[in-house]
Design a protein around this motif. Structure first.
Motif, PDB file in Angstrom:
ATOM      1  N   SER A   2       4.410   5.576  -5.250  1.00  0.00           N
ATOM      2  CA  SER A   2       4.677   5.405  -6.690  1.00  0.00           C
ATOM      3  C   SER A   2       3.733   6.267  -7.515  1.00  0.00           C
ATOM      4  CB  SER A   2       4.527   3.934  -7.088  1.00  0.00           C
ATOM      5  OG  SER A   2       5.490   3.131  -6.446  1.00  0.00           O
ATOM      6  N   ASP A  42      -1.733   2.016 -16.161  1.00  0.00           N
ATOM      7  CA  ASP A  42      -1.790   3.183 -15.264  1.00  0.00           C
ATOM      8  C   ASP A  42      -2.060   4.475 -16.035  1.00  0.00           C
ATOM      9  OD1 ASP A  42      -1.759   4.294 -12.729  1.00  0.00           O
ATOM     10  OD2 ASP A  42       0.355   4.822 -12.850  1.00  0.00           O
ATOM     11  N   SER A  63       2.647   1.612  -3.371  1.00  0.00           N
ATOM     12  CA  SER A  63       1.703   2.037  -4.413  1.00  0.00           C
ATOM     13  C   SER A  63       1.357   3.513  -4.267  1.00  0.00           C
ATOM     14  CB  SER A  63       0.431   1.185  -4.356  1.00  0.00           C
ATOM     15  OG  SER A  63       0.722  -0.184  -4.553  1.00  0.00           O
ATOM     16  N   GLU A 111       0.841  -1.209   0.000  1.00  0.00           N
ATOM     17  CA  GLU A 111       0.000   0.000   0.000  1.00  0.00           C
ATOM     18  C   GLU A 111       0.871   1.252   0.000  1.00  0.00           C
ATOM     19  OE1 GLU A 111      -3.286   2.573   0.228  1.00  0.00           O
ATOM     20  OE2 GLU A 111      -3.146   0.447  -0.312  1.00  0.00           O
TER      21      GLU A 111
END
Length: 426
Positions: free
Chosen positions: A132, A301, A129, A126
């Motif tokens: 990032s 993404d 992520s 988590e």
């Protein structure tokens, strides 16, 4: 010693109270407090003990950490809250320092509990992520068109160094030894929550501008990357007899070493790819090719605007497609291939669906007698046909009941109800 220091004031009473949070010296009616090496106002100090007790009580109630572990973490969180409130002119001028302190303390607790509930493995995922996503568009050197995978590799390298910087900052700000490392789950959750806040800190820039610290670090990291080197991949794989005569012998050698050392995907990454492939097949079998296309773009993404442009959709059409994809995703995860998905999430039946002992008890208290029997039969690894015969119902009813049970576990695990009012990021 104190008598000598006080001199003519020896008749005055004094009290010395040591704590990891603050030091209070009371002389007559006066009060002086030192928090983190800085003197703060007496009215602020009056609430320090209350904040500490609030934080300690919440930690003891919501975690399984030891008494001493809760006290250590409570002391650090209280010291941070007190320091922020004492240094903030806006908070001091508001006249509601105690209210601000309590609100800030609860916010820190919420962040810590989020990572504590996720656990060591899922908590790291988590945090990784979250950070990032923040640096994704800032990690590529200017004037360079990097591929998606190349950018992920750079992000991985950058964040590893950032985690070390955050740990050093944690040690420094909490006055911990240079060898301090999180040892318990609660300490790890505290560090991960601190790392997220540390990365999102706003740094003032010229022209009354400001930027998040992690973005500034990412931009500096990108500028320090060496220029890209072009080479023939076949030449790197096969090797040449005159490498010493080429200008790319060193990069070619490095690429060849990596290719030789490369092994097939194992573990979590291979399981993730299997889940992706199975979900794609599931969508194609049900003639949901548009959902499969949407899923493929999400895996890259891409922002919503780019997805709409590629698929030729309006915002409303894309939103409808997203809802349809979510419907099939839930069916796939809770019915079609629930074993595979839960294994990937480390929330399979053997791990009690990834629930803590308290959450597991809460789930069982919600189940009907038929669902409890179904759960026992599933734990014995019986097939749907055998379970249907034991429960005197159809296999379809078994599958529906099991999907409902998985959904109940899913809601508890993700804390959808109690987390609805969670505090937002600073």
């Amino acid at each position: 010693m104190f008598t000598k220091l006080l001199g003519n004031y020896s008749k005055r009473s004094f009290k010395l109270w040591y704590s990891r949070i603050c030091v209070i010296l009371t002389i007559d009616s006066g009060c002086v407090s030192v928090v983190g090496g800085k003197i703060i106002r007496a009215e602020t100090v009056s609430s320090v003990g209350e904040i500490f007790q609030l934080v300690l009580s919440e930690l003891k109630q919501s975690t399984q950490a030891s008494e001493q572990n809760c006290r250590d973490v409570a002391a650090r969180l209280t010291a941070e809250v007190t320091r922020i409130c004492s240094e903030s002119k806006r908070i001091q001028d508001s006249g509601e320092v105690e209210s601000w302190s309590a609100t800030l303390a609860r916010h820190r607790l919420d962040q810590c509990f989020k990572y504590y509930r996720l656990g060591s493995h899922r908590g790291r995922i988590e945090l990784h992520s979250t950070l990032s996503a923040v640096v994704y568009r800032h990690i590529t050197p200017p004037q360079v068109q990097s591929s998606y995978q190349a950018r992920l590799t750079l992000i991985e390298d950058f964040l590893q160094s950032f985690y070390i910087e955050a740990l050093n900052a944690f040690r420094r700000e909490n006055q911990q030894a240079s060898s301090y490392c999180p040892r318990t789950l609660l300490e790890l959750a505290e560090y991960m929550a601190f790392t997220e806040r540390y990365g999102k800190r706003r740094i003032p820039l010229p022209g009354r501008r400001n930027q998040q610290l992690i973005i500034l670090r990412a931009q500096t990291f990108s500028l320090q990357q060496p220029p890209e080197t072009s080479l023939d991949i076949e030449q790197a794989a096969e090797g040449t007899s005159n490498e010493s005569e080429t200008g790319y012998s060193a990069p070619i050698q490095q690429v060849r070493e990596q290719m030789v050392a490369l092994e097939p995907e194992l573990g979590e990454e291979a399981l993730r790819q299997t889940v992706i492939d199975e979900l794609m097949n599931y969508l194609e079998e049900r003639q949901q090719s548009d959902c499969a296309d949407y899923f493929a773009l999400r895996l890259q993404d891409l922002p919503a605007s780019e997805i709409e442009s590629i698929l030729g959709l309006t915002s409303r059409q894309r939103d409808y497609l997203q809802q349809r994809f979510k419907y099939h995703l839930i069916r796939f995860a809770l019915s079609h291939r629930w074993e595979l998905v839960h294994q990937w999430l480390e929330a399979d039946l053997g791990r009690n669906f990834g629930l803590t002992p308290q959450e597991w008890s809460a789930l069982q208290s919600q189940l009907t007698s038929q669902q409890r029997e179904l759960l026992v039969l599933k734990q014995k690894e019986l097939g749907d046909v055998a379970i249907a015969q034991a429960l005197h119902c159809s296999t379809t009813q078994v599958q529906k009941q099991w999907s409902k049970l998985l959904e109940q576990a899913w809601e508890i695990r993700n804390n959808l109800i109690s987390g609805a009012g969670a505090a937002t990021d600073e």
